[in-house]
Motif scaffolding. Sequence first.
Motif, PDB file in Angstrom:
ATOM      1  N   MET A 109      61.149 -11.840  31.636  1.00  0.00           N
ATOM      2  CA  MET A 109      61.316 -10.288  31.775  1.00  0.00           C
ATOM      3  C   MET A 109      61.366  -9.744  30.935  1.00  0.00           C
ATOM      4  N   ALA A 110      61.909  -9.661  29.788  1.00  0.00           N
ATOM      5  CA  ALA A 110      61.979  -8.813  28.732  1.00  0.00           C
ATOM      6  C   ALA A 110      61.128  -8.179  28.268  1.00  0.00           C
ATOM      7  N   VAL A 111      59.720  -9.499  28.202  1.00  0.00           N
ATOM      8  CA  VAL A 111      58.879  -8.534  27.423  1.00  0.00           C
ATOM      9  C   VAL A 111      57.974  -7.883  28.675  1.00  0.00           C
ATOM     10  N   SER A 112      57.629  -8.308  29.935  1.00  0.00           N
ATOM     11  CA  SER A 112      57.053  -7.637  30.598  1.00  0.00           C
ATOM     12  C   SER A 112      57.502  -5.854  31.171  1.00  0.00           C
ATOM     13  N   VAL A 113      59.006  -6.003  30.449  1.00  0.00           N
ATOM     14  CA  VAL A 113      59.087  -4.364  30.965  1.00  0.00           C
ATOM     15  C   VAL A 113      59.387  -3.954  29.651  1.00  0.00           C
ATOM     16  N   SER A 114      59.728  -4.252  28.808  1.00  0.00           N
ATOM     17  CA  SER A 114      59.374  -3.698  27.616  1.00  0.00           C
ATOM     18  C   SER A 114      57.435  -3.373  27.652  1.00  0.00           C
ATOM     19  N   ALA A 115      56.533  -3.937  27.814  1.00  0.00           N
ATOM     20  CA  ALA A 115      55.312  -3.811  28.132  1.00  0.00           C
ATOM     21  C   ALA A 115      54.764  -2.482  29.316  1.00  0.00           C
ATOM     22  N   VAL A 116      55.877  -2.388  30.400  1.00  0.00           N
ATOM     23  CA  VAL A 116      55.656  -1.696  31.373  1.00  0.00           C
ATOM     24  C   VAL A 116      56.270  -0.260  30.856  1.00  0.00           C
ATOM     25  N   VAL A 117      57.046  -0.314  29.891  1.00  0.00           N
ATOM     26  CA  VAL A 117      58.296   0.462  29.361  1.00  0.00           C
ATOM     27  C   VAL A 117      56.943   1.293  28.340  1.00  0.00           C
ATOM     28  N   LEU A 118      56.367   0.682  27.840  1.00  0.00           N
ATOM     29  CA  LEU A 118      55.270   1.117  26.456  1.00  0.00           C
ATOM     30  C   LEU A 118      54.217   1.746  26.933  1.00  0.00           C
ATOM     31  N   LEU A 119      54.068   1.062  27.922  1.00  0.00           N
ATOM     32  CA  LEU A 119      52.785   1.435  28.995  1.00  0.00           C
ATOM     33  C   LEU A 119      52.659   2.334  29.788  1.00  0.00           C
ATOM     34  N   ALA A 120      53.795   2.809  30.015  1.00  0.00           N
ATOM     35  CA  ALA A 120      53.747   4.379  30.634  1.00  0.00           C
ATOM     36  C   ALA A 120      54.282   4.942  29.770  1.00  0.00           C
ATOM     37  N   ILE A 121      55.252   5.253  28.125  1.00  0.00           N
ATOM     38  CA  ILE A 121      55.127   6.699  27.600  1.00  0.00           C
ATOM     39  C   ILE A 121      53.296   6.746  26.644  1.00  0.00           C
ATOM     40  N   ILE A 122      52.394   5.709  27.215  1.00  0.00           N
ATOM     41  CA  ILE A 122      51.225   6.213  26.711  1.00  0.00           C
ATOM     42  C   ILE A 122      50.579   6.505  27.124  1.00  0.00           C
ATOM     43  N   VAL A 123      50.669   6.227  29.250  1.00  0.00           N
ATOM     44  CA  VAL A 123      49.701   7.216  29.801  1.00  0.00           C
ATOM     45  C   VAL A 123      50.608   8.550  29.871  1.00  0.00           C
ATOM     46  N   VAL A 124      51.585   8.805  29.705  1.00  0.00           N
ATOM     47  CA  VAL A 124      52.237  10.148  29.729  1.00  0.00           C
ATOM     48  C   VAL A 124      52.035  10.607  28.798  1.00  0.00           C
TER      49      VAL A 124
END
Length: 64
Positions: free
Chosen positions: A1-16
């Motif tokens: 779960m922590a890996v997917s949350v970290s990946a989502v946050v990282l990808l969201a930052i990249i998209v922004v």
Amino acid sequence: MAVSVSAVVLLAIIVVLLVRKGGLKVGHAVVSALLGFYLASSSIAPSINQLTVKFAGFISGVKF
């Protein structure tokens, strides 16, 4: 779960950052997000999850 949350946050930052720099239009980001939601509910989702976890394990094992 922590890996997917970290990946989502990282990808969201990249998209922004891409949207702000003008390299990615808001419409394209929305379509990409919708694709992600549909992929998450598809039968290929477990395979994508395993690949992501293995890649994260590989990255964490790299020594600098």
